[in-house]
Write a protein that holds these residues in place. Structure first.
Motif, short mmCIF file in Angstrom:
data_model
loop_
_atom_site.label_atom_id
_atom_site.label_comp_id
_atom_site.label_asym_id
_atom_site.label_seq_id
_atom_site.Cartn_x
_atom_site.Cartn_y
_atom_site.Cartn_z
N MET A 257 -6.46 4.90 3.75
CA MET A 257 -4.95 4.34 4.09
C MET A 257 -5.79 3.09 3.36
O MET A 257 -4.87 2.09 3.79
CB MET A 257 -5.37 4.11 5.54
N THR A 260 -3.82 1.83 0.37
CA THR A 260 -2.70 0.84 0.63
C THR A 260 -2.46 -0.17 -0.06
O THR A 260 -1.30 -0.90 -0.20
CB THR A 260 -2.10 0.91 2.23
N TYR A 275 6.91 0.21 -4.48
CA TYR A 275 5.66 0.25 -3.68
C TYR A 275 5.20 0.35 -2.30
O TYR A 275 4.46 0.97 -1.14
CB TYR A 275 5.16 -0.87 -4.56
N TRP A 278 6.48 4.10 -0.79
CA TRP A 278 5.16 4.73 -0.80
C TRP A 278 4.17 4.90 0.36
O TRP A 278 4.03 5.00 0.44
CB TRP A 278 4.55 4.45 -2.46
N LEU A 279 3.84 2.80 0.71
CA LEU A 279 2.76 2.75 1.60
C LEU A 279 3.35 2.73 2.63
O LEU A 279 2.69 3.50 3.33
CB LEU A 279 2.53 1.54 1.78
N TYR A 282 3.24 7.46 3.58
CA TYR A 282 2.19 7.15 3.82
C TYR A 282 1.48 7.40 5.33
O TYR A 282 0.89 7.69 6.15
CB TYR A 282 1.15 7.03 2.64
N ILE A 283 2.30 5.77 4.89
CA ILE A 283 1.45 5.28 6.76
C ILE A 283 1.91 6.08 8.04
O ILE A 283 1.30 5.87 9.01
CB ILE A 283 1.14 3.61 6.73
N GLY A 346 -4.92 -0.39 6.85
CA GLY A 346 -3.66 0.44 6.63
C GLY A 346 -2.42 0.14 7.93
O GLY A 346 -1.27 -0.43 6.86
N ASN A 349 -1.73 -3.67 6.73
CA ASN A 349 -0.20 -4.06 5.78
C ASN A 349 1.04 -3.05 5.62
O ASN A 349 2.07 -3.65 5.64
CB ASN A 349 -1.20 -2.72 4.64
#
Length: 615
Positions: A257, A260, A275, A278-279, A282-283, A346, A349
C-alpha cells in the motif's frame, strides 16, 4: 483606506476592505498587518533552528557526497544497506526547504537524488541475478519490498513541495506510478482483475513470483568486519542466515500500500482521474479484505486474490506477516517482524484524497480487534502484536495504539482523541503544556549540534562506510518546526512512539503551508516565523511575525499541505475577511505580527502540487 493610530495600536488591521469580501479573495489584495509585535523567543528560536539546520546540512553534504551527488560509500545491494539507505542520508531536507530554509538546501538534496539514481544504475551485482545489469532500472529499484522502496521514496514523495514544475520530477511521478498501475509491460506488478500487487518483492523489473532466497535479500558476498552492521552480523554467512526464512513473498502484502503515494504524486500534478481511481480501487480492496478477515488486514493474498492462498491458507502467513518471527543469527532468538501495523499510510492517502472516514475506520476496527484480545499480567494490560498457528502472541505492555494520534489528527473527532495517547505537542494545542514550544525547539537545536559533532568526529572512509553507516548523523531536525509552523505530522520519522512508526515515504500531512510571495517559492519568507496554537475540526489559530525591522514580507497561507482545505474566512482581532479559497496573502510590515483565526472546511478540495500563483 488610511489606518489611524487607534487601529495600529489596537492590533493588526485589515486594509482594502472594499475587496475583502469578494468570493475570489485568494487573489485579492493581501491582508495588511502593521501592528508591531515584540519578537517572541519562539520566533527567534525557529529562525535559529532553520539557520543551524542549514549550516549543519551543508557540512554533512560536503563530507559525505561528491560533486556528482554520489554518496561516498561501499556500494552494495540488499535490504540491510542498499541503495535506499544512500538517499535516506538527506531525509528531512525537502521538508526543511519547504518550511523556509535557503535554496541551497534544495540544490543539495536535488543533486543527491539525481546522483543516487545514476550511482545505483551504474552499480551492479555479480551473484544477485536481478541486479546484474544495475541495481536500478528506469531510475527505480529493480525488485525489493515496499518497506525499503518506501524508505527510498522518502525524499521523492515530498520533492514536489518545492519543485513541482521540475520536468524530471513530473516525468518520474507518472512513470513510477505506472509501474504499479499496469502501464509498464516490463513491470507487470499489478493484477487489475484481483486488485493485487502480485508479490511482496516488486519493482521496475516486475514481481518475484518464486520463493525468495537469502541471497536475494542479503546481496553479494562481502566482509562485514570493516563496517558498522545495524543487526550486528560479524560474517557474511550471518547476513545470509538473517534472511533464510524470508522466502514466502508471492502474493500481495499490506506493505504494498506504500506504493499508493506514487499514484498520489502523479494525481497532484494535473489531477488526472486515473491516478485517483487506481489508488482508491487498490485501498478499497484491502479494506474489503480486512472486513472479510474479522477486521484484521491479512498479510498474504494469493495470485488468485484469495486471502492466504499463497501461504498454505494462512491469512497470517508470508514474510513480514502476522506470523513472521525468524531467527536472528546473532542472538539465536526469534524476533517478531510483523510489518502490517506500519501500513496505515495507504489509508491516509485515500483519506487525503476523499476525506471519507471509512478509510480511517478500517484502521480503528483492526485496533479494536487486537485490543479485544488484551490480558492482564502482574497488574499490567498487554496486547498481542503477532498471530500464528496457535493464535495471538508477541505480547507487549499496553493497548494497541498504532497511528491512533495520527487518526485523531486527520478526523479531529473527540472519539478518536479518547482512543489516543497523550503527547507534548497535543498537550500544548489543548492548553496543557505552554512550555513545549521553546523546549521542543531547543531540543531540536541540541540534536543538530549533537549530530554535527558526530559528523566531525566520524572516522569512517568511503571504503569502510556502508550506505546506512551515517544515517544517524544526518543533522536535519525538523519535527518541532513541522508541528509548530504547519501543524504537520512527521510520519516518516514519527514523534509520538516507535510503535506507530511507518516505513517512510510519507507525503505531507499538514494543516497549513506557506509560500514566499515575493521570491515565488515554497516556505516562509526570510525573517518570518509561524506558530499554530490551536487546531479543531473547523478552526486553526496561528501567529505570524516578521522579525525584520526594515523589510516587509508577504506570505501566502494555504489550507493543507496540498490545498486540500478551503479557508472560509480569516479573523484578526475584531476584523474578519472572507476567503472562500485554498489560500490567501498576508503582508507583514517590518516588525509586525498578528494572531489569525482561520475558519476552514477540511478535505473538500482535490489536493494539488501547483503553487498558488499557478492555479
Amino acid at each position: 483606506m488610511r489606518l489611524d493610530r487607534r487601529q495600529i495600536l489596537g492590533g493588526a488591521s485589515l486594509v482594502a476592505l472594499g475587496t475583502a469580501f469578494k468570493p475570489d479573495a485568494a487573489h485579492a489584495a493581501p491582508i495588511q498587518v502593521v501592528a508591531p509585535m515584540p519578537a517572541p523567543t519562539w520566533a527567534l528560536l525557529q529562525r535559529e533552528l532553520i539557520r543551524a539546520n542549514t549550516e549543519a546540512c551543508e557540512a554533512f553534504y560536503a563530507r559525505y557526497f561528491d560533486e556528482r551527488g554520489y554518496f561516498l560509500c561501499f556500494e552494495r545491494w540488499g535490504a540491510n544497506d542498499g541503495p535506499d539507505d544512500a538517499i535516506e542520508n538527506v531525509n528531512g531536507w525537502p521538508l526543511l526547504h519547504a518550511i523556509g530554509a535557503p535554496d541551497r538546501i534544495k540544490a543539495m538534496y536535488t543533486q543527491a537524488w539525481e546522483g543516487h539514481l545514476r550511482q545505483f544504475t551504474e552499480a551492479k551485482t555479480t551473484e544477485v541475478e536481478i541486479a546484474r545489469e544495475g541495481m536500478f532500472f528506469k531510475e527505480f529499484n529493480v525488485q525489493l519490498d515496499w518497506q525499503h522502496h518506501a524508505e527510498e521514496m522518502t525524499l521523492f514523495n515530498v520533492q514536489g513541495l518545492s519543485d513541482p514544475d521540475n520536468p524530471r520530477f513530473r516525468d518520474r511521478a507518472r512513470r513510477f506510478a505506472g509501474l504499479y498501475m499496469g502501464e509498464d509491460p516490463t513491470a507487470p506488478n499489478y493484477d487489475p482483475q484481483h486488485r493485487i500487487i502480485r508479490s511482496l518483492m516488486n519493482g521496475s523489473k516486475g514481481p518475484m513470483l518464486r520463493k525468495a532466497t537469502a541471497l536475494d535479500w542479503a546481496g553479494d558476498p562481502f566482509d562485514p568486519t570493516h563496517f558498522f552492521m545495524e543487526h550486528g552480523e560479524e560474517t557474511y554467512e550471518q547476513t545470509l542466515q538473517h534472511y533464510e526464512e524470508y522466502t514466502d513473498v508471492v502474493g500481495d502484502h499490506p506493505l504494498n500500500m506504500f506504493s499508493t503515494t506514487l499514484a498520489l504524486n502523479a494525481f497532484m500534478l494535473e489531477q488526472e482521474p486515473k491516478y485517483r481511481d487506481w489508488l482508491l480501487t487498490y485501498i478499497d480492496a484491502w479494506a474489503e479484505r480486512a472486513k472479510a478477515n474479522d477486521d484484521i488486514l491479512p498479510s498474504n493474498v494469493g495470485l488468485d486474490g484469495v486471502i492466504g492462498s499463497a501461504a498454505d491458507g494462512k491469512w497470517w502467513g508470508g514474510a513480514y506477516g502476522w506470523g513472521f518471527s525468524p531467527v536472528n543469527p546473532v542472538t539465536g532468538k526469534r524476533e517478531d517482524r510483523n510489518r502490517v501495523p506500519r501500513t496505515a499510510m495507504g489509508f491516509f492517502n485515500a483519506y487525503l484524497l476523499t476525506g471519507d472516514d471509512k478509510y480511517l475506520q478500517t484502521w480503528r476496527a483492526q485496533a479494536d480487534r487486537i485490543n479485544a484480545q488484551k490480558r492482564t499480567v502482574d497488574g499490567k494490560v498487554q496486547t498481542p502484536t503477532m498471530y500464528g498457528d496457535d493464535g495471538w502472541y508477541g505480547w507487549r505492555d499496553g493497548l494497541h495504539l498504532n497511528n491512533s494520534l495520527d487518526i485523531w489528527w486527520l478526523s479531529m473527532k473527540e472519539s478518536d482523541r479518547r482512543r489516543a495517547p497523550d503527547h507534548p505537542w497535543i498537550a500544548y494545542l489543548e492548553g496543557r503544556n505552554p512550555d513545549w514550544v521553546e523546549a521542543a525547539l531547543r531540543a531540536d537545536l541540541g540534536k543538530v549540534a549533537e549530530r554535527a559533532k558526530a559528523q566531525r568526529e566520524d572516522t569512517t572512509t568511503p571504503d569502510t562506510r556502508l550506505a546506512d553507516g551515517v544515517l544517524d548523523v544526518n543533522p536535519c531536525s525538523v519535527t518541532a518546526l513541522m508541528h509548530q509552523t504547519m501543524g504537520a505530522l512527521h510520519i516518516a520519522r514519527p514523534s509520538w512512539a516507535p510503535s506507530s512508526a511507518n516505513a517512510g515515504g510519507s507525503p505531507l500531512f499538514a494543516r497549513l503551508r506557506y509560500f514566499d510571495a515575493d521570491a515565488r517559492r515554497a516556505g516562509l519568507p526570510p525573517d518570518t516565523a509561524a506558530l499554530i496554537d490551536r487546531m479543531t475540526a473547523t478552526e486553526t489559530g496561528v501567529t505570524l511575525i516578521n522579525l525584520s525591522q526594515t523589510e516587509p514580507r508577504t506570505v501566502i497561507i494555504q489550507g493543507g499541505g496540498y490545498g486540500e482545505h478551503r479557508i472560509r474566512d480569516v479573523q484578526i482581532g475584531e476584523s474578519r475577511r472572507a476567503v472562500n479559497a485554498a489560500d490567501f496573502s498576508l503582508t507583514l510590515a517590518p516588525g509586525a505580527g498578528a494572531r489569525l483565526v482561520l475558519t476552514m472546511d477540511r478535505y473538500v478540495n482535490a489536493p494539488t502540487l501547483k503553487f498558488p500563483w499557478r492555479r
